[in-house]
Design an enzyme around this catalytic site. Structure first.
Site, PDB file in Angstrom:
ATOM      1  N   HIS A 229      -5.402  -1.843   1.506  1.00 59.69           N
ATOM      2  CA  HIS A 229      -3.950  -1.865   1.256  1.00 59.69           C
ATOM      3  C   HIS A 229      -3.092  -2.381   2.762  1.00 59.69           C
ATOM      4  O   HIS A 229      -2.263  -3.297   2.550  1.00 59.69           O
ATOM      5  CB  HIS A 229      -3.305  -0.387   0.907  1.00 59.69           C
ATOM      6  N   ASP A 230      -3.529  -1.520   3.440  1.00 64.52           N
ATOM      7  CA  ASP A 230      -2.492  -1.796   4.694  1.00 64.52           C
ATOM      8  C   ASP A 230      -2.751  -3.042   5.581  1.00 64.52           C
ATOM      9  O   ASP A 230      -1.648  -4.096   6.218  1.00 64.52           O
ATOM     10  CB  ASP A 230      -2.877  -0.632   5.951  1.00 64.52           C
TER      11      ASP A 230
END
Ligand code: BDR
Ligand code: CA
Length: 321
Positions: free
Chosen positions: A244-245
């Site tokens: 995600h990040d």
């Protein structure tokens, strides 16, 4: 890129966090950005772990800049919990990094100093709950208004359910009041916001098979990533874990990696069932002007190549140091 002067000044606000760790490696490894500093916030685990984790990660990747320690919990919510099930009890999937000697600075004055001290407007990538960012807006509004862009990992478009409640993604659910403050600030000031949500990051599956150069390097980053992927490696498709990040950082390094659309976004922060939901006005029904570039898709192959080549090159440098 023509030279070092073209590097984007960048601050990372983060709650490491196994996917935060890869995102930090990617940013520090990438010549398109100059990481000015990093600040820790509570989220995936408590601040007592995210702050030392961030400092230890900075040591691991050879980042010499300042590290800030920020909010220990949400602005007002009292009922949100860390994500130990995803990130392990220590926040780094059980991987042990050497304890750091670094002295951490209070995050909000550090953020303001770095933003106001930079000749060129600074991009802030916020890949944890947005509590520090809300604090910056409240206590250092002039600095916050100088930010070139906030790129956040959080939320989702309305066609994608949450990952923490049926309606909410973790970072926004953890501190929805802080997230609402950022989107309101975007509306008030016009400071650009990019929202990289689950509708995009769920597709950003990365596993060991996508990182051959990194694992061939067998440097300090490879060893940590190998541990994380061995212990937290599979999702339903077997292709790897959703990074995600790293998508948010990749969007700063290589903005064309995302397809975005300018839309109005607000956050539900009081709903009984929907607290923490990002409400994206896809059809312009609210009558509010767009305040956010909402990510709609990501080039996953390009993300995998970035992670593989950049972190492998960083590892080679770290081995030589
Ligand atoms: C987000 O929540 C955290 O668990 C991850 O680090 C990421 O920032 C995904 O919902
Ligand atoms: Ca995170």
């Amino acid at each position: 890129m023509t030279g070092l002067e073209a590097r984007t000044p960048l601050i990372i606000d983060t709650d490491p966090g196994i996917d935060d760790a890869l995102a930090i490696m990617l940013a520090v490894a990438s010549p398109e950005v100059e990481v000015l500093g990093m600040t820790a916030v509570a989220g995936n685990v408590g601040l007592d772990k995210t702050a030392p984790n961030l400092a230890a990660l900075a040591d691991l990747v050879g980042f010499a800049g300042p590290i800030g320690i920020g909010a220990a919990g949400p602005l007002w919510r009292q009922d949100t919990l860390p994500a130990w099930d995803v990130h392990g009890e220590n926040g780094l999937g059980g991987y042990e990094l050497p304890a750091t000697e670094r002295i951490l600075e209070p995050a909000l004055p550090l953020l303001a100093r770095l933003i106001e001290g930079s000749e060129r407007p600074v991009t802030v990538a916020a890949i944890g709950p947005l509590t520090n960012i809300a604090g910056l807006i409240t206590h250092f509004p002039r600095a916050a208004a100088r930010v070139a862009r906030f790129v956040i990992m959080g939320g989702a478009t309305l066609d994608r359910p949450g990952n923490t409640t049926p309606a909410a993604e973790f970072n926004i659910y953890y501190d929805p009041d802080a997230a609402a403050r950022l989107f309101a600030f975007g509306s008030e000031t016009g400071v650009p916001i990019t929202m990289v949500g689950l509708n995009v990051t769920d597709h950003a599956l990365v596993g060991p098979a996508h990182l051959p150069a990194l694992f061939a390097s067998d440097g300090p980053c490879a060893q940590m990533v190998g541990h994380i992927m061995a212990n937290y490696a599979t999702d339903r498709s077997g292709d790897g874990t959703a990074q995600h990040d790293a998508v948010a950082l990749a969007a700063v390094i290589d903005p064309d990696i995302l397809e975005t659309r300018s839309l109005f976004v607000d956050v539900e922060n009081i709903g009984r069932l929907t607290s923490g939901m990002t409400v994206v006005d896809h059809l312009g029904l609210s009558g509010n002007a767009p305040n956010c570039d909402v990510a709609l898709s990501v080039d996953v192959a390009r993300l995998r190549t970035l992670l593989n080549t950049r972190i492998a090159a960083l590892d080679e440098r770290l081995k030589e140091a």
